[in-house]
Motif scaffolding. Structure first.
Motif, short mmCIF file in Angstrom:
data_model
loop_
_atom_site.label_atom_id
_atom_site.label_comp_id
_atom_site.label_asym_id
_atom_site.label_seq_id
_atom_site.Cartn_x
_atom_site.Cartn_y
_atom_site.Cartn_z
N THR A 1 0.84 -1.19 0.00
CA THR A 1 0.00 0.00 0.00
C THR A 1 0.88 1.24 0.00
O THR A 1 2.04 1.18 0.42
CB THR A 1 -0.95 0.01 1.22
OG1 THR A 1 -1.71 1.22 1.23
CG2 THR A 1 -0.18 -0.10 2.52
N GLU A 2 0.32 2.34 -0.45
CA GLU A 2 1.05 3.61 -0.45
C GLU A 2 1.03 4.27 0.92
O GLU A 2 1.60 5.34 1.11
CB GLU A 2 0.48 4.56 -1.51
CG GLU A 2 -0.92 5.06 -1.23
CD GLU A 2 -2.03 4.12 -1.67
OE1 GLU A 2 -3.20 4.48 -1.49
OE2 GLU A 2 -1.75 3.02 -2.17
N ASN A 3 0.39 3.64 1.90
CA ASN A 3 0.27 4.20 3.24
C ASN A 3 1.12 3.43 4.25
O ASN A 3 1.58 2.34 3.99
CB ASN A 3 -1.20 4.15 3.68
CG ASN A 3 -2.06 5.02 2.81
OD1 ASN A 3 -1.90 6.23 2.78
ND2 ASN A 3 -2.96 4.40 2.07
N TYR A 4 1.25 4.03 5.42
CA TYR A 4 1.83 3.31 6.55
C TYR A 4 0.78 2.31 7.03
O TYR A 4 -0.42 2.52 6.85
CB TYR A 4 2.19 4.27 7.68
CG TYR A 4 3.45 5.05 7.42
CD1 TYR A 4 4.67 4.59 7.88
CD2 TYR A 4 3.41 6.24 6.70
CE1 TYR A 4 5.84 5.30 7.63
CE2 TYR A 4 4.57 6.96 6.45
CZ TYR A 4 5.78 6.48 6.91
OH TYR A 4 6.93 7.18 6.67
N GLY A 5 1.22 1.24 7.66
CA GLY A 5 0.29 0.26 8.17
C GLY A 5 0.71 -0.29 9.52
O GLY A 5 1.89 -0.51 9.77
#
Length: 138
Positions: free
Chosen positions: A19-23
């Motif tokens: 994903t292009e986000n932090y997780g």
């Protein structure tokens, strides 16, 4: 998107997840997770920290639920306020340490409860919602 939470049974977890986000990944059971093609064994309750575009694969003997809190780096100012937030390089963006941390059942339940509170807060859709979440859970 500022932040959101998704859950998957391990059997339905995407085979080449990124994903292009932090997780922040919350999982339990036993198996192997692979981050950027490096394998790590997990047993019991585990929290895993992913940076944008890291590839995650999961293999497990059980079909437990996996919960993921996704957020953009600006949401908790990870990129621009590294010293104040103090998680860049410790929890996120550290290529030298295992990105997973074993948890007690109590800690797992506590974090899962926080995820539930965040989901409820987002479902209410009220003024200053984002600021309320940042203040309450940071």
């Amino acid at each position: 998107m500022s932040a959101h939470i998704q859950s998957y049974p391990i059997s339905s977890f995407p085979s080449d997840f990124n994903t292009e986000n932090y997780g922040v990944v919350l999982m339990k059971g036993s198996g192997v997770f692979s981050v950027d093609q490096i394998n790590y064994v997990y047993e019991g309750c585990t929290v895993l920290f992913l940076t944008p575009y890291q590839k995650l694969k999961l293999t497990s003997a059980t079909d437990a639920q996996v919960f993921i809190l996704f957020f953009h780096g600006d949401y908790y100012c990870i990129e621009y306020h590294k010293e104040e937030v103090a998680c860049n390089g410790l929890l996120f963006n550290n290529i030298y340490l295992n990105p997973g941390i074993p948890l007690t059942q109590e800690s797992y339940d506590y974090i899962l409860g926080i995820f539930g509170h965040i989901q409820r807060e987002f479902s209410e859709n009220h003024l200053f919602q984002s600021l309320s979440l940042k203040h309450t859970y940071s």
